[in-house]
Design a protein around this motif. Structure first.
Motif, PDB file in Angstrom:
ATOM      1  N   VAL A 121      -0.621  -2.651  -5.962  1.00 55.72           N
ATOM      2  CA  VAL A 121      -0.755  -1.815  -4.782  1.00 55.72           C
ATOM      3  C   VAL A 121      -2.244  -1.644  -4.508  1.00 55.72           C
ATOM      4  O   VAL A 121      -3.050  -1.532  -5.441  1.00 55.72           O
ATOM      5  N   ILE A 129      -5.248   0.430  -2.280  1.00 53.13           N
ATOM      6  CA  ILE A 129      -5.526   1.657  -1.533  1.00 53.13           C
ATOM      7  C   ILE A 129      -7.031   1.844  -1.468  1.00 53.13           C
ATOM      8  O   ILE A 129      -7.711   1.758  -2.493  1.00 53.13           O
ATOM      9  N   SER A 131       0.860  -1.172   0.000  1.00 51.45           N
ATOM     10  CA  SER A 131       0.000   0.000   0.000  1.00 51.45           C
ATOM     11  C   SER A 131       0.903   1.231   0.000  1.00 51.45           C
ATOM     12  O   SER A 131       2.110   1.123  -0.249  1.00 51.45           O
ATOM     13  N   PRO A 189      -5.978  -2.767   1.753  1.00 47.25           N
ATOM     14  CA  PRO A 189      -4.834  -3.688   1.793  1.00 47.25           C
ATOM     15  C   PRO A 189      -4.841  -4.609   3.008  1.00 47.25           C
ATOM     16  O   PRO A 189      -4.425  -5.780   2.901  1.00 47.25           O
ATOM     17  N   TYR A 239      -5.690   2.306   4.482  1.00 43.75           N
ATOM     18  CA  TYR A 239      -5.098   0.973   4.656  1.00 43.75           C
ATOM     19  C   TYR A 239      -6.151  -0.122   4.840  1.00 43.75           C
ATOM     20  O   TYR A 239      -5.798  -1.297   4.966  1.00 43.75           O
TER      21      TYR A 239
END
Length: 509
Positions: free
Chosen positions: A105, A107, A7, A85, A82
């Motif tokens: 990634v 988010i 993240s 993730p 967060y």
């Protein structure tokens, strides 16, 4: 079992990769622990994530100890970004989802129903992830247009945790978001006053044109009702559109500040910020325990309008001195120091005295001379020295107010301003300066002082001696004269250009 998901955090205006590690072990004392310097919002993610997983038709690892580590551990983690993730890490660690996420990634904030909500600061996060070699970004659907500004990443708009789980399991894939191609030059803001709608005040409009062309600071002084505020609010109508690089800068700032509307991509119009005179130091220059951008950064590449300038707290105004000079502001805290950009046109307006009518030929001022002098001294000498143009805005006579013919349209003025800025862009190619106002002393010497005609040099010398100008005011005078020459398509600075620049150096009495 152990799982790791990537993240991002935001530090200032930049992103920072965060490893979200989830470890699940059987335990007689089940608990969920978040470590890695989380703030309250991150600590509360435990309850949001638990409810989101259960309400998405997935299973929470009951009877287990869940340890969530956010690394690097010495970086303060804040906000709800967060949640997504952490939930993904729990699904991977518990074996409910099997997928390769090393190049991705995650988010996003989670609602209790599992819906994914937008977060602020997404653009710098995705930019950082792309720079670090990530290929995919799973983001809230409302943030997808913003994230798609980063061409090197495949952006997947996530509406719910259940849809993300289905995608990772290859059951129901999420289509990647594709940004709409831009359609040529953007239109200026529709709700901005046009110069043609402002009656009279031609000399003030000319001064605003010079300020817009060279990025110069300007102050308007006049009695109430003379049109100072209206003139200042018309400045965006004569500014050229943002370049692509400038638009990315501005969009990143508004993303971090949480002021980028949902489902909005690139900001294409220059900012216009007009804070109230009761604003605090932190509100103007930025601050907080975790530094956030203030109004001067939100006005980056645009206009900062301070109406009723002398009503501002003098200590707040003095905070402008360093950002005006350096075009940046650095905010230092015990844990970190961040630098925000602050390249803006300062446009101020004020009445000449508390009652507003000092020097007005039509209405008598009731303020004693001592009160007028004390009132005008609220604008300090060092701050005045950093303002390039001072313009008197007199009362508009009835003949002009009652006239039906309009003045020159903003579109024509904007074309001249754009041409002048193109000249400056070519002049400063490869250097950090974008406008004449940002010239360094060597650039002032090369592009202004050495371009003076003989007569212009004599006029400049006389002005420095008569007005007792400082070295800074001398350089700013040359910068304004350079801009006036650019508007006239002149390579050199002639006597009329210098004479016009000098008339704008009028000081407060």
């Amino acid at each position: 079992m152990l799982a790791k998901v990537l993240s991002c955090a935001v530090v200032g205006l930049d992103g920072e990769l965060v490893d979200v590690e989830v470890d699940i072990t059987r335990s007689q004392l089940p608990a969920t622990t978040v470590v890695g310097l989380p703030d309250t919002a991150v600590q509360e993610s435990r309850e949001r994530v638990r409810s989101a997983i259960r309400n998405s038709g997935l299973s929470w690892p009951n009877g287990s100890k869940v340890t969530i580590s956010l690394a690097p551990a010495d970086l303060r983690k804040e906000g709800p970004a967060y949640d997504l993730p952490i939930a993904t890490g729990i699904l991977l660690a518990s074996g409910q989802v099997v997928a390769d996420v090393e190049d991705a990634v995650f988010i996003g904030e989670l609602g209790l129903t599992g819906e994914v909500r937008p977060v602020r600061g997404l653009l710098p996060m995705v930019m950082l992830a792309a720079a670090r070699g990530m290929k995919r970004a799973f983001v809230p659907e409302q943030n997808a247009p913003e994230a798609a500004l980063v061409d090197a990443m495949a952006i997947y708009p996530v509406t719910s945790l259940a849809s993300l789980a289905s995608h990772l399991l290859a059951a129901v894939p999420i289509d990647a978001y594709h940004r709409e191609p831009s359609a040529g030059q953007p239109e200026p803001p529709a709700n901005v006053t046009d110069f043609a709608d402002i009656v009279g005040q031609e000399h003030v409009k000319r001064a605003l044109e010079v300020a817009a062309a060279g990025g110069h600071n300007i102050v308007l002084k006049g009695p109430p009702g003379s049109g100072k505020t209206l003139l200042a609010r018309a400045v965006p109508s004569i500014l050229p559109p943002l370049t692509t690089a400038e638009a990315m800068e501005v969009t990143r700032i508004y993303s971090v500040a949480g002021l980028l509307p949902s489902n909005t991509g690139l900001i294409t119009n220059r900012p216009f910020r007009a804070p109230h005179h009761t604003i605090s130091n932190a509100g103007l220059v930025g601050g907080g325990s975790i530094p956030r951008p203030g109004e001067i950064t939100l006005a980056h590449r645009g206009v900062l309008f301070l109406d009723e300038l002398l009503e501002f707290d003098p200590r707040v105004l003095e905070m402008l001195r360093q950002p005006i000079e350096d075009k940046t502001v650095t905010i230092s805290r015990a844990r970190q120091a961040v630098t925000f950009p602050a390249s803006f046109i300062l446009c101020g307006s004020f009445n000449p005295c508390p009652c507003g009518y000092a020097g007005d030929p039509e209405r008598e001022c009731v303020c004693p001379p001592q009160l007028i002098s004390r009132y005008q001294r609220r604008l300090s000498g060092p701050l005045m020295d950093r303002i390039d143009l001072f313009v008197d805005v007199p009362r508009v006579p009835f003949e002009k107010l009652s006239g039906l013919s309009g003045g020159e349209k903003s579109e024509a003025v904007r074309e001249r301003v754009a041409r002048a800025r193109q000249v400056q862009s070519g002049r400063f190619d490869g250097s950090p300066g974008h406008t004449n106002a940002e010239m360094t002393p060597p650039q002032v010497r090369d592009f202004a002082q050495r371009q003076l005609a003989d007569g212009a040099g004599d006029v400049l010398k006389l002005a420095v001696e008569r007005l007792n100008l400082s070295a800074r005011a001398f350089h700013r005078l040359l910068k304004v004269a350079r801009t006036i020459a650019d508007l006239a398509d002149s390579d050199g600075i002639e006597t009329p250009h210098m004479a016009e620049a000098i008339q704008y150096r009028a000081r407060i009495e």
